[in-house]
Design a protein around this motif. Structure first.
Motif, PDB file in Angstrom:
ATOM      1  N   PHE A   1       0.836  -1.191   0.000  1.00 57.11           N
ATOM      2  CA  PHE A   1       0.000   0.000   0.000  1.00 57.11           C
ATOM      3  C   PHE A   1       0.874   1.245   0.000  1.00 57.11           C
ATOM      4  CE2 PHE A   1      -2.674  -3.205   2.187  1.00 57.11           C
ATOM      5  CZ  PHE A   1      -3.706  -3.261   1.243  1.00 57.11           C
ATOM      6  N   ILE A   2       0.605   2.152  -0.937  1.00 56.70           N
ATOM      7  CA  ILE A   2       1.319   3.431  -1.032  1.00 56.70           C
ATOM      8  C   ILE A   2       0.300   4.525  -0.782  1.00 56.70           C
ATOM      9  CG2 ILE A   2       2.627   4.990  -2.515  1.00 56.70           C
ATOM     10  CD1 ILE A   2       2.607   1.362  -3.404  1.00 56.70           C
ATOM     11  N   ILE A   3       0.636   5.455   0.124  1.00 51.24           N
ATOM     12  CA  ILE A   3      -0.286   6.525   0.483  1.00 51.24           C
ATOM     13  C   ILE A   3       0.247   7.869   0.008  1.00 51.24           C
ATOM     14  CG2 ILE A   3      -1.133   5.247   2.489  1.00 51.24           C
ATOM     15  CD1 ILE A   3       0.600   7.061   4.270  1.00 51.24           C
ATOM     16  N   GLU A   4      -0.623   8.861  -0.032  1.00 46.97           N
ATOM     17  CA  GLU A   4      -0.365  10.237  -0.445  1.00 46.97           C
ATOM     18  C   GLU A   4      -0.272  10.343  -1.972  1.00 46.97           C
ATOM     19  OE1 GLU A   4      -0.668  12.746   1.593  1.00 46.97           O
ATOM     20  OE2 GLU A   4      -0.889  11.412   3.311  1.00 46.97           O
ATOM     21  N   SER A   5      -1.060  11.269  -2.515  1.00 47.95           N
ATOM     22  CA  SER A   5      -1.204  11.357  -3.972  1.00 47.95           C
ATOM     23  C   SER A   5       0.108  11.639  -4.689  1.00 47.95           C
ATOM     24  CB  SER A   5      -2.234  12.428  -4.330  1.00 47.95           C
ATOM     25  OG  SER A   5      -1.869  13.689  -3.797  1.00 47.95           O
ATOM     26  N   ALA A   6       0.960  12.511  -4.137  1.00 49.65           N
ATOM     27  CA  ALA A   6       2.227  12.824  -4.805  1.00 49.65           C
ATOM     28  C   ALA A   6       3.152  11.615  -4.803  1.00 49.65           C
ATOM     29  CB  ALA A   6       2.900  14.022  -4.135  1.00 49.65           C
ATOM     30  N   ALA A   7       3.197  10.901  -3.676  1.00 52.38           N
ATOM     31  CA  ALA A   7       4.037   9.707  -3.600  1.00 52.38           C
ATOM     32  C   ALA A   7       3.543   8.633  -4.564  1.00 52.38           C
ATOM     33  CB  ALA A   7       4.060   9.165  -2.173  1.00 52.38           C
ATOM     34  N   ILE A   8       2.230   8.480  -4.650  1.00 51.80           N
ATOM     35  CA  ILE A   8       1.658   7.515  -5.591  1.00 51.80           C
ATOM     36  C   ILE A   8       2.030   7.891  -7.024  1.00 51.80           C
ATOM     37  CG2 ILE A   8      -0.501   6.648  -6.575  1.00 51.80           C
ATOM     38  CD1 ILE A   8      -1.705   6.985  -3.715  1.00 51.80           C
ATOM     39  N   SER A   9       1.895   9.160  -7.352  1.00 50.27           N
ATOM     40  CA  SER A   9       2.187   9.614  -8.712  1.00 50.27           C
ATOM     41  C   SER A   9       3.650   9.366  -9.068  1.00 50.27           C
ATOM     42  CB  SER A   9       1.852  11.100  -8.850  1.00 50.27           C
ATOM     43  OG  SER A   9       0.480  11.335  -8.644  1.00 50.27           O
ATOM     44  N   ARG A  10       4.558   9.684  -8.152  1.00 45.40           N
ATOM     45  CA  ARG A  10       5.986   9.468  -8.417  1.00 45.40           C
ATOM     46  C   ARG A  10       6.298   7.979  -8.531  1.00 45.40           C
ATOM     47  NH1 ARG A  10       6.439  13.683  -4.247  1.00 45.40           N
ATOM     48  NH2 ARG A  10       6.965  15.651  -5.266  1.00 45.40           N
ATOM     49  N   TYR A  11       5.687   7.180  -7.700  1.00 39.74           N
ATOM     50  CA  TYR A  11       5.912   5.735  -7.739  1.00 39.74           C
ATOM     51  C   TYR A  11       5.489   5.167  -9.093  1.00 39.74           C
ATOM     52  CZ  TYR A  11       5.233   0.762  -6.599  1.00 39.74           C
ATOM     53  OH  TYR A  11       5.267  -0.613  -6.598  1.00 39.74           O
TER      54      TYR A  11
END
Length: 215
Positions: free
Chosen positions: A61-71
């Protein structure tokens, strides 16, 4: 398999729009905030603060929209982002400007003009809305200047800065938030709204309409 848990608000839309621009096949699972599904044990296992969006990928699980986008970008040859540290920092800087200075004011507009009257039957706090307009007026000229000689916020190619910005400015479609006095920003918004990725995003959101809170 990619799954994005979200709701029809701008933070989940940022992650979803990045996925759409990258051409990622993902499943959208709506978490009904009005019915407190974000506070369920199942969702708290995904996000300890009970927020959205959350990306699930291969059991992680990856949280936070910016972190998700970069991932998602890093998994796809850094498309929408950059391998060059200087260019990546430039994109990060614009993203941070948007998240820190535009996001809270867009959130105020949305909360005061959509959520309070629509969900809680409470009047809009016009002083809060006026304050949001004032604060937006201090940052929108800089964003307009970024676009004075480029097609997108960080140059002539779409980046995560654009997929972060568009959902914030989409708030103007349902509130009194207004960018019409900024010609470059207005041109960018209209052009971005016509992208196929945006239509795919809107189709996914429309497929799971918002439910009112339980009584």
């Amino acid at each position: 398999m990619f799954t994005i848990y979200g709701y029809n608000t701008f933070n989940p839309e940022k992650a979803m729009l990045a996925a759409e621009e990258l051409g990622i096949d993902y499943r959208y699972v709506k978490v009904e905030l009005g019915r407190q599904e974000h506070k369920s044990p199942e969702h708290l296992a995904r996000h300890p603060l009970g927020k959205v969006p959350v990306l699930e990928h291969d059991g992680n699980f990856i949280i936070e929209s910016a972190a998700i986008s970069r991932y998602l970008s890093r998994l796809h040859d850094h498309r929408l982002y950059a391998t060059d540290p200087l260019q990546a920092a430039h994109i990060d800087g614009v993203m941070d400007m948007l998240i820190c200075h535009v996001g809270p004011q867009a959130g105020t507009h949305f909360w005061q003009e959509v959520i309070r009257p629509g969900f809680f039957k409470e009047p809009t706090d016009t002083a809060m809305v006026d304050g949001a307009k004032l604060l937006l007026g201090s940052v929108l000229p800089a964003l307009d200047a970024f676009l004075s000689d480029t097609e997108f916020l960080c140059g002539d190619e779409v980046t995560l800065a654009d997929t972060t910005a568009f959902p914030y400015f989409r708030v103007q479609e349902s509130t009194s938030m207004d960018i019409s006095e900024y010609p470059h920003l207005t041109r960018w918004y209209k052009a971005f709204a016509a992208r196929p990725s945006v239509q795919r995003l809107l189709d996914k959101l429309a497929s799971q309409p918002t439910l009112l809170p339980s009584a």
